[in-house]
Design a protein around this motif. Structure first.
Motif, PDB file in Angstrom:
ATOM      1  N   GLU A 154     -58.420  29.035 -91.542  1.00 56.86           N
ATOM      2  CA  GLU A 154     -59.532  28.203 -91.993  1.00 56.86           C
ATOM      3  C   GLU A 154     -60.216  27.527 -90.812  1.00 56.86           C
ATOM      4  O   GLU A 154     -61.443  27.423 -90.761  1.00 56.86           O
ATOM      5  N   ARG A 155     -59.444  27.091 -89.844  1.00 56.18           N
ATOM      6  CA  ARG A 155     -60.025  26.471 -88.649  1.00 56.18           C
ATOM      7  C   ARG A 155     -60.869  27.485 -87.866  1.00 56.18           C
ATOM      8  O   ARG A 155     -61.971  27.171 -87.409  1.00 56.18           O
ATOM      9  N   LYS A 158     -64.165  27.922 -90.137  1.00 50.19           N
ATOM     10  CA  LYS A 158     -65.049  26.780 -90.341  1.00 50.19           C
ATOM     11  C   LYS A 158     -65.389  26.017 -89.064  1.00 50.19           C
ATOM     12  O   LYS A 158     -66.495  25.472 -88.951  1.00 50.19           O
ATOM     13  N   ILE A 162     -68.116  28.735 -87.359  1.00 52.13           N
ATOM     14  CA  ILE A 162     -69.319  28.116 -87.932  1.00 52.13           C
ATOM     15  C   ILE A 162     -69.773  26.890 -87.142  1.00 52.13           C
ATOM     16  O   ILE A 162     -70.900  26.833 -86.651  1.00 52.13           O
ATOM     17  N   TRP A 163     -68.885  25.872 -86.999  1.00 50.12           N
ATOM     18  CA  TRP A 163     -69.315  24.608 -86.390  1.00 50.12           C
ATOM     19  C   TRP A 163     -69.560  24.713 -84.887  1.00 50.12           C
ATOM     20  O   TRP A 163     -70.535  24.162 -84.370  1.00 50.12           O
ATOM     21  N   PHE A 184     -73.601  25.272 -96.013  1.00 51.52           N
ATOM     22  CA  PHE A 184     -72.438  24.788 -95.264  1.00 51.52           C
ATOM     23  C   PHE A 184     -72.113  23.339 -95.605  1.00 51.52           C
ATOM     24  O   PHE A 184     -71.052  22.842 -95.267  1.00 51.52           O
TER      25      PHE A 184
END
Length: 299
Positions: A154-155, A158, A162-163, A184
């Protein structure tokens, strides 16, 4: 609902900050300022139908102000209209101005309640301006962490993808991070603010990215008001309990810590968002928080 809602705008010269006022029908108990996290706005705390922690506290007699940070929510102009802001501006200008405004309106210390990254910038602001703490009755954080240490799939998706990668690319393309368009988050973010968060999340020292002010060092000498941190059992990334504890250790080690989990007697294993939005929260930790705030006023 046992409260009335209205909006006001705090003039910051080049922009305006929107505040949603949730006031009880009867005489108010104490002022509360609510500060949201990244890719969201003040609506995390309230709805026009009366749901949310802000509405709950207003129904129980508190005078609540739910802020939209600059460029987000109903603040003007919106980030999509070319508004730009750094994290430092939020820490050194907006948060002090919001606390001061609510304090002046009621002439009594303000209860500050923050979600996620809102708790980080609030801690930085209070550490940078120690005199502000005299105007804060208590600080409450939900899922607030500064560094994300968790390593998981997940890290990687996300945060790493993504970030840290896609969001900065989109920010260069659009001039801001269009989180709503790409689904998002609930709101968009200024490009510089996004870039500022990346380094702290990755583990950079708790120092200002613009002028190197040492928030970590100042935190150690800050006379904090009573502080309560909530973490959620199913918050596996954005406010992981171990990262919340690490944030407490580097800011206000004496803070109270509560893990919202069935194993601890709560009705749900809450997550990063449901800790503020689940219907069960009203009779669960919302009521617990209300009672604590009322007790603080009698001590």
């Amino acid at each position: 609902m046992k409260h009335q809602q209205s909006s006001l705008y705090l003039d910051m010269q080049q922009y305006q900050l929107h505040l949603r006022r949730l006031f009880p029908m009867q005489h108010g108990i104490a002022p509360v300022l609510m500060l949201h996290g990244a890719i969201e706005n003040g609506r995390i705390f309230y709805s026009q139908s009366g749901k949310g922690l802000g509405c709950y506290l207003a129904d129980n007699g508190f005078m609540v102000y739910c802020a939209d940070f600059a460029g987000r929510g109903l603040s003007k102009p919106h980030v999509s209209q070319g508004f730009a802001q750094s994290q430092q501006q939020m820490i050194t200008q907006d948060i002090p101005a919001l606390i001061e405004h609510v304090y002046q309106q009621h002439q009594q210390p303000v209860i500050v309640i923050a979600h996620s990254w809102g708790g980080v910038v609030t801690a930085a602001s209070l550490a940078r301006f120690p005199a502000l703490n005299a105007k804060v009755a208590a600080k409450v954080c939900f899922g607030s962490k500064r560094v994300i240490s968790v390593q998981s799939l997940e890290r990687k998706l996300k945060i790493n993808l993504i970030w840290n990668t896609l969001a900065p690319w989109l920010s260069k393309k659009y001039g801001y991070f269009p989180a709503r368009k790409w689904r998002f988050g609930a709101d968009d973010e200024p490009q510089q603010f996004l870039q500022d968060t990346v380094r702290w999340i990755a583990g950079a020292a708790f120092t200002d990215l613009t002028d190197q002010f040492d928030y970590g060092h100042s935190s150690k000498t800050t006379e904090w008001p009573p502080v309560w941190h909530f973490a959620a059992q199913n918050d596996r990334l954005l406010g992981h309990p171990q990262d919340v504890k690490a944030f407490i250790a580097e800011t206000a080690p004496q803070a109270r810590f509560t893990l919202l989990a069935k194993a601890n007697g709560y009705k749900q294993d809450y997550d990063h968002i449901s800790m503020l939005t689940h219907p069960a929260a009203v009779a669960d930790h919302f009521a617990e928080l209300r009672d604590w705030l009322l007790q603080l006023r009698t001590e």
